[in-house]
Design a protein around this motif. Structure first.
Motif, PDB file in Angstrom:
ATOM      1  N   ALA A  66       0.826  -1.210   0.000  1.00  0.00           N
ATOM      2  CA  ALA A  66       0.000   0.000   0.000  1.00  0.00           C
ATOM      3  C   ALA A  66       0.858   1.257   0.000  1.00  0.00           C
ATOM      4  N   GLU A  67       1.915   1.255   0.781  1.00  0.00           N
ATOM      5  CA  GLU A  67       2.824   2.409   0.843  1.00  0.00           C
ATOM      6  C   GLU A  67       3.459   2.663  -0.521  1.00  0.00           C
ATOM      7  N   ALA A  68       3.909   1.597  -1.173  1.00  0.00           N
ATOM      8  CA  ALA A  68       4.541   1.740  -2.484  1.00  0.00           C
ATOM      9  C   ALA A  68       3.558   2.272  -3.518  1.00  0.00           C
ATOM     10  N   LEU A  69       2.291   1.889  -3.393  1.00  0.00           N
ATOM     11  CA  LEU A  69       1.267   2.336  -4.342  1.00  0.00           C
ATOM     12  C   LEU A  69       0.595   3.638  -3.900  1.00  0.00           C
ATOM     13  N   GLU A  70       1.060   4.187  -2.773  1.00  0.00           N
ATOM     14  CA  GLU A  70       0.495   5.421  -2.205  1.00  0.00           C
ATOM     15  C   GLU A  70      -0.999   5.283  -1.967  1.00  0.00           C
ATOM     16  N   LEU A  71      -1.353   4.179  -1.304  1.00  0.00           N
ATOM     17  CA  LEU A  71      -2.741   3.888  -0.973  1.00  0.00           C
ATOM     18  C   LEU A  71      -2.876   3.627   0.522  1.00  0.00           C
ATOM     19  N   ASP A  72      -4.079   3.776   1.028  1.00  0.00           N
ATOM     20  CA  ASP A  72      -4.400   3.384   2.395  1.00  0.00           C
ATOM     21  C   ASP A  72      -5.078   2.022   2.349  1.00  0.00           C
ATOM     22  N   VAL A  73      -4.968   1.280   3.417  1.00  0.00           N
ATOM     23  CA  VAL A  73      -5.657   0.005   3.561  1.00  0.00           C
ATOM     24  C   VAL A  73      -6.757   0.193   4.589  1.00  0.00           C
ATOM     25  N   ARG A  74      -7.959  -0.278   4.268  1.00  0.00           N
ATOM     26  CA  ARG A  74      -9.075  -0.222   5.205  1.00  0.00           C
ATOM     27  C   ARG A  74      -9.440  -1.646   5.587  1.00  0.00           C
ATOM     28  N   ILE A  75      -9.617  -1.857   6.854  1.00  0.00           N
ATOM     29  CA  ILE A  75     -10.038  -3.160   7.349  1.00  0.00           C
ATOM     30  C   ILE A  75     -11.377  -2.967   8.034  1.00  0.00           C
ATOM     31  N   SER A  76     -12.352  -3.761   7.629  1.00  0.00           N
ATOM     32  CA  SER A  76     -13.694  -3.672   8.202  1.00  0.00           C
ATOM     33  C   SER A  76     -14.142  -5.044   8.669  1.00  0.00           C
ATOM     34  N   PHE A  77     -14.856  -5.076   9.746  1.00  0.00           N
ATOM     35  CA  PHE A  77     -15.496  -6.294  10.202  1.00  0.00           C
ATOM     36  C   PHE A  77     -16.974  -6.166   9.877  1.00  0.00           C
ATOM     37  N   VAL A  78     -17.512  -7.142   9.157  1.00  0.00           N
ATOM     38  CA  VAL A  78     -18.907  -7.103   8.728  1.00  0.00           C
ATOM     39  C   VAL A  78     -19.584  -8.415   9.102  1.00  0.00           C
ATOM     40  N   GLU A  79     -20.892  -8.362   9.150  1.00  0.00           N
ATOM     41  CA  GLU A  79     -21.671  -9.570   9.428  1.00  0.00           C
ATOM     42  C   GLU A  79     -21.438 -10.581   8.310  1.00  0.00           C
TER      43      GLU A  79
END
Length: 101
Positions: free
Chosen positions: A65-78
């Protein structure tokens, strides 16, 4: 039994992450070699990370993600709650979700 379920869930999550990265590379018309250059690692290392065979670590995912200049989102879903804005892909008998934002 719980360890097996956790292993299976971890494998699904790793596949989802690698599908996401492949999608980003495709959208940017980038190769794995391009990503390797941005990360400062060998193309073989990128292949290991994206193969789905490796136990993908958060550190490896963060480096991508850092190399691609992106953020990572982690979500917990049903369970079985798939958002409207995803494409479901079958991979190795499991579902991987690619967000279409």
């Amino acid at each position: 039994m719980k360890a097996e379920a956790a292993d299976a869930a971890g494998a699904r999550l790793a596949r989802q992450a690698t599908v996401e990265v492949a999608g980003v590379l495709g959208k940017r018309d980038m190769s794995r070699a391009d990503l390797a250059r941005l990360m400062g690692v060998s193309p073989g290392r990128v292949s290991q990370i994206l193969s789905g065979d490796e136990n993908l670590t958060l550190r490896s995912l963060a480096a991508v993600a850092e190399a691609l200049e992106l953020d990572v989102r982690i979500s917990f879903v049903e369970p079985k709650a798939v958002p409207q804005d995803v494409t479901t892909m079958r991979h190795g008998g499991s579902d991987a979700y690619v967000y279409t934002h």
